[in-house]
Design a protein around this motif. Sequence first.
Motif, PDB file in Angstrom:
ATOM      1  N   ARG A  73      58.557  -9.559 -23.879  1.00 14.02           N
ATOM      2  CA  ARG A  73      57.547 -10.033 -22.938  1.00 14.02           C
ATOM      3  C   ARG A  73      56.275  -9.257 -23.246  1.00 14.02           C
ATOM      4  O   ARG A  73      56.289  -8.033 -23.271  1.00 14.02           O
ATOM      5  CB  ARG A  73      58.036  -9.781 -21.530  1.00 14.02           C
ATOM      6  CG  ARG A  73      57.140 -10.297 -20.458  1.00 14.02           C
ATOM      7  CD  ARG A  73      57.799  -9.959 -19.118  1.00 14.02           C
ATOM      8  NE  ARG A  73      56.846 -10.062 -18.057  1.00 14.02           N
ATOM      9  CZ  ARG A  73      56.704 -11.135 -17.301  1.00 14.02           C
ATOM     10  NH1 ARG A  73      57.473 -12.180 -17.497  1.00 14.02           N
ATOM     11  NH2 ARG A  73      55.808 -11.163 -16.351  1.00 14.02           N
ATOM     12  N   SER A 109      56.344 -14.831 -22.883  1.00 13.52           N
ATOM     13  CA  SER A 109      57.771 -14.589 -23.118  1.00 13.52           C
ATOM     14  C   SER A 109      58.181 -15.284 -24.408  1.00 13.52           C
ATOM     15  O   SER A 109      57.831 -16.446 -24.636  1.00 13.52           O
ATOM     16  CB  SER A 109      58.626 -15.148 -21.982  1.00 13.52           C
ATOM     17  OG  SER A 109      58.438 -14.402 -20.819  1.00 13.52           O
ATOM     18  N   ALA A 115      54.650 -16.643 -19.229  1.00 18.22           N
ATOM     19  CA  ALA A 115      55.696 -16.096 -18.360  1.00 18.22           C
ATOM     20  C   ALA A 115      55.139 -15.937 -16.954  1.00 18.22           C
ATOM     21  O   ALA A 115      53.944 -15.718 -16.786  1.00 18.22           O
ATOM     22  CB  ALA A 115      56.152 -14.740 -18.889  1.00 18.22           C
TER      23      ALA A 115
END
Length: 123
Positions: A77, A98, A61
Amino acid sequence: MVVVVSAPWAGPSRPAPTVLRELARRWGGAMQVLIVEDPSDAVLDAWSIEVLPTWLRFVPAPSEPSEGAADAILPIRLDELTGHSPDGELTTLLGPWSLVHRRTGAQPKHIVEAEFGPESPAG
């Protein structure tokens, strides 16, 4: 990154780590994999896991989420992922990560490969 969360006491999840180990050998270095066996309640809660096994696909992410844009399909996350490598070595992979795909329950190898492998749409 493909993660399987399982437990030896949960009958349907017993073969899941073996399936992921076999696929990891097939994929070579194209995919990282982690096996999380007998997770703590804190991990189950943090990852919203209610069924074992649960298959998860994480992608790196951005360090800062984009304003107004979702950086993941699912609202999980993580700053790190910890589990065992296919060789059994305890591994921690720093993120952020993520969650982009999830599937629960026992799955045949071809389904795991199609949905989570390096050629999958989630990749």
